[in-house]
Write an enzyme that holds these catalytic residues in place. Structure first.
Site, short mmCIF file in Angstrom:
data_model
loop_
_atom_site.label_atom_id
_atom_site.label_comp_id
_atom_site.label_asym_id
_atom_site.label_seq_id
_atom_site.Cartn_x
_atom_site.Cartn_y
_atom_site.Cartn_z
N GLN A 11 0.82 -1.18 -0.01
CA GLN A 11 -0.02 0.00 -0.06
C GLN A 11 0.65 1.39 -0.03
O GLN A 11 1.91 1.19 0.56
CB GLN A 11 -0.89 0.09 1.35
CG GLN A 11 -2.50 0.19 0.91
CD GLN A 11 -3.26 -0.23 1.96
OE1 GLN A 11 -3.50 -1.47 2.48
NE2 GLN A 11 -4.00 0.81 2.47
N SER A 96 3.96 -6.20 2.80
CA SER A 96 2.78 -6.45 3.41
C SER A 96 1.60 -7.10 2.70
O SER A 96 1.93 -8.31 2.25
CB SER A 96 2.21 -5.02 3.69
OG SER A 96 1.20 -5.18 4.47
N ARG A 121 -9.22 -8.73 4.00
CA ARG A 121 -8.28 -8.17 4.85
C ARG A 121 -8.41 -6.66 5.10
O ARG A 121 -8.08 -6.16 6.12
CB ARG A 121 -6.75 -8.58 4.23
CG ARG A 121 -5.73 -8.11 4.92
CD ARG A 121 -4.25 -8.85 4.33
NE ARG A 121 -3.09 -8.51 4.93
CZ ARG A 121 -2.48 -7.39 4.64
NH1 ARG A 121 -2.73 -6.57 3.73
NH2 ARG A 121 -1.19 -7.23 5.35
N HIS A 209 -0.09 -3.18 11.09
CA HIS A 209 0.91 -3.98 11.45
C HIS A 209 1.37 -3.83 13.20
O HIS A 209 2.47 -3.25 13.43
CB HIS A 209 2.25 -3.86 10.56
CG HIS A 209 2.08 -4.42 9.29
ND1 HIS A 209 1.79 -5.67 9.10
CD2 HIS A 209 1.83 -3.80 8.27
CE1 HIS A 209 1.65 -5.92 7.78
NE2 HIS A 209 1.67 -4.65 7.18
N GLN A 258 1.08 -11.89 10.25
CA GLN A 258 1.61 -10.56 9.57
C GLN A 258 0.81 -9.34 9.67
O GLN A 258 1.37 -8.19 9.64
CB GLN A 258 1.81 -11.00 8.19
CG GLN A 258 2.42 -9.90 7.04
CD GLN A 258 1.44 -9.44 5.95
OE1 GLN A 258 0.62 -9.37 5.98
NE2 GLN A 258 2.27 -9.68 4.89
#
Length: 318
Positions: A11, A96, A121, A209, A258
């Site tokens: 992203q 990511s 997600r 994260h 992750q």
């Protein structure tokens, strides 16, 4: 002979117009965009080609959109250039959400399943923290250990203990931090007081994260129960471990971790270099990862392929 790794952006690489020239020039690219549109029941390709950027940047759109561009590039390389991954590439990795693109590239997931997983997600990450409560910031001119110390200092504020952690170790003195907005703002002030070159809030919609994403990790664990990864054609160097992963059960566990763990990009690139990779090829939108690789391993060759001209240049060298 060069040893190539294919790497896939995350992203922040999205731009209005991405993929448009690919779709105009190549039928295999169009097929990817049409498949993603169909599976998501949304004209995501129109949003990618025409914008608006505010809608494209929404996590639930940006994640599958960036994957679609990466896989469109790969399909063109395979169809037009006869590129066979197992013959040309040693390892794959992604930043990511790019890890999902990497896994789609090595057939651990189908493109359709990857689009569905990334939509889920994105939605789960957005839902995990109410708008305005989380934040992310970039610290430039700081290494990981110093950034961790800054986060530890910033955890305690007027509201008591809050979460702030290192989200991305991007290399070249660039660390991204994530957590409660107040704690991230305190970390920026502490970083400036310590003489860190730059510390600034990032325009993101959620604090990725870090531990605040735990509900999204649970959602992904549930999703993988229905859509487990298959054994990849090539090993993935994973964000969480900065090491090779080929076992589908391990890959699934790493993808769940992750969501809340640090993206260890610097160490991942170093690991690939230690495994003999001397050429890193970024497939998809932008040139962010190629730039980071150059800072981490200055001697490595890098290339980025996101347009017909890029693909033509790349095929001459592969």
């Amino acid at each position: 002979m060069a040893v190539h790794a294919f790497i896939f952006p995350g992203q922040g690489s999205q731009t209005v117009g991405m993929g448009r020239d690919l779709a105009a020039a190549f039928a295999p690219a169009r097929a990817v965009f049409e498949e993603v549109d169909e599976v998501l029941k949304q004209k995501l390709s129109k949003l990618m080609f025409e914008g608006p950027i505010e809608e494209l940047t929404l996590t639930e759109n940006a994640q599958p959109a960036l994957m679609a561009v990466s896989l469109a590039v790969l399909r063109v390389l395979q169809a037009e250039g006869g590129i066979k991954l197992k013959e040309k590439v040693a390892l794959v990795a992604g930043h990511s959400l790019g890890e999902y693109s990497a896994l789609a590239a090595v057939e651990s997931f189908s493109i359709a399943d990857t689009a569905r997983l990334l939509r889920l997600r994105g939605q789960a990450m957005q839902r995990a923290v109410p708008a305005g409560q989380g934040a992310m910031a970039a610290l430039l001119g700081v290494e990981l250990d110093a950034a961790r110390e800054i986060c530890a200092e910033a955890e305690t504020g007027p509201q008591g203990r809050e979460i702030v952690a290192c989200a991305n170790d991007n290399g070249g003195g660039q660390v991204v931090i994530s957590g409660h907005k107040g704690a991230v703002e305190r970390a920026i002030e502490i970083a400036k007081a310590k003489g860190v070159k730059r510390a600034m809030l990032l325009p993101v919609s959620a604090p990725f994260h870090c531990a605040l994403m735990a509900p999204a990790a649970d959602a992904m664990a549930e999703a993988f129960a229905n859509t487990p990864p298959r054994a990849p054609l090539l090993p993935l160097v994973a964000n969480v471990s900065a090491a090779k992963a080929s076992d589908p059960n391990l890959i699934r566990d790493l993808l769940v971790q992750q969501v809340t763990a640090t993206v260890r990009w610097r160490e991942s690139v170093q690991a690939m270099a230690a495994l003999g990779v001397d050429s890193f090829i970024e497939l998809g939108a932008g040139k962010v990862l190629a730039g980071l690789v150059k800072r981490i391993t200055p001697d490595a060759a890098t290339a980025s392929a996101g347009s017909p001209a890029d693909i033509e240049a790349l095929l001459k060298g592969l």
